[in-house]
Design a protein around this motif. Structure first.
Motif, mmCIF file in Angstrom:
data_model
loop_
_atom_site.group_PDB
_atom_site.id
_atom_site.type_symbol
_atom_site.label_atom_id
_atom_site.label_comp_id
_atom_site.label_asym_id
_atom_site.label_seq_id
_atom_site.Cartn_x
_atom_site.Cartn_y
_atom_site.Cartn_z
ATOM 1 N N TRP A 15 27.038 39.433 56.401
ATOM 2 C CA TRP A 15 26.335 39.467 55.127
ATOM 3 C C TRP A 15 26.671 40.736 54.377
ATOM 4 C CZ3 TRP A 15 24.148 35.109 53.660
ATOM 5 C CH2 TRP A 15 23.737 34.202 54.631
ATOM 6 N N SER A 16 26.836 40.596 53.084
ATOM 7 C CA SER A 16 27.021 41.715 52.171
ATOM 8 C C SER A 16 26.059 41.496 51.011
ATOM 9 C CB SER A 16 28.461 41.773 51.650
ATOM 10 O OG SER A 16 29.347 42.062 52.688
ATOM 11 N N TYR A 17 26.049 42.438 50.086
ATOM 12 C CA TYR A 17 25.115 42.363 48.967
ATOM 13 C C TYR A 17 25.820 42.680 47.662
ATOM 14 C CZ TYR A 17 21.573 42.359 52.582
ATOM 15 O OH TYR A 17 20.827 42.021 53.677
ATOM 16 N N ILE A 18 25.364 42.046 46.594
ATOM 17 C CA ILE A 18 25.788 42.417 45.251
ATOM 18 C C ILE A 18 24.529 42.781 44.469
ATOM 19 C CG2 ILE A 18 27.933 41.089 45.208
ATOM 20 C CD1 ILE A 18 26.478 38.932 43.618
ATOM 21 N N GLU B 225 31.804 44.447 43.588
ATOM 22 C CA GLU B 225 32.140 44.465 45.015
ATOM 23 C C GLU B 225 30.997 43.907 45.845
ATOM 24 O OE1 GLU B 225 33.633 48.208 46.643
ATOM 25 O OE2 GLU B 225 33.284 49.050 44.668
ATOM 26 N N LYS B 226 31.340 43.347 46.988
ATOM 27 C CA LYS B 226 30.341 42.994 47.988
ATOM 28 C C LYS B 226 30.165 44.235 48.850
ATOM 29 C CE LYS B 226 31.804 38.213 48.012
ATOM 30 N NZ LYS B 226 32.529 37.193 48.751
ATOM 31 N N LYS C 258 22.013 38.547 48.526
ATOM 32 C CA LYS C 258 22.696 38.486 49.805
ATOM 33 C C LYS C 258 23.799 37.421 49.730
ATOM 34 C CE LYS C 258 21.164 38.385 54.584
ATOM 35 N NZ LYS C 258 20.001 38.111 55.443
ATOM 36 N N VAL C 259 25.007 37.788 50.129
ATOM 37 C CA VAL C 259 26.134 36.848 50.100
ATOM 38 C C VAL C 259 26.851 36.848 51.445
ATOM 39 C CG1 VAL C 259 26.489 36.968 47.616
ATOM 40 C CG2 VAL C 259 27.636 38.595 49.067
ATOM 41 N N ARG C 260 27.371 35.725 51.809
ATOM 42 C CA ARG C 260 28.143 35.629 53.061
ATOM 43 C C ARG C 260 29.504 36.246 52.904
ATOM 44 N NH1 ARG C 260 27.368 29.790 55.935
ATOM 45 N NH2 ARG C 260 25.109 29.830 55.923
ATOM 46 N N THR C 261 29.958 36.893 53.961
ATOM 47 C CA THR C 261 31.311 37.443 53.953
ATOM 48 C C THR C 261 32.050 36.991 55.189
ATOM 49 O OG1 THR C 261 30.457 39.475 54.947
ATOM 50 C CG2 THR C 261 30.752 39.473 52.582
ATOM 51 N N ALA D 176 24.541 49.046 48.595
ATOM 52 C CA ALA D 176 24.017 48.220 47.502
ATOM 53 C C ALA D 176 22.688 48.781 47.002
ATOM 54 C CB ALA D 176 23.854 46.778 47.961
#
Length: 52
Positions: free
Chosen positions: A4-7, A19-20, A49-52, A26
């Motif tokens: 998980w990453s964030y924008i 960027e993630k 929250k975005v999947r990476t 973030a």
């Protein structure tokens, strides 16, 4: 493996981070955007929250 990453998204001015980022970076960017803007507040700025 899914990670998980964030924008950062601002509903007031339309800002979206390019960027993630890891969660801590973030959150730092969220606070930097809030401090640098005269009209955007914490209520306008969200972490997504975005999947990476």
């Amino acid at each position: 493996m899914v990670g998980w990453s964030y924008i950062v998204i601002c509903e007031k001015c339309g800002y979206i981070s390019t960027e993630k980022l890891p969660e801590e970076k973030a959150k730092k960017l969220l606070h930097e955007h809030e401090e640098s803007s005269e009209t955007c507040t914490t209520g306008h700025i969200k972490l997504m929250k975005v999947r990476t």
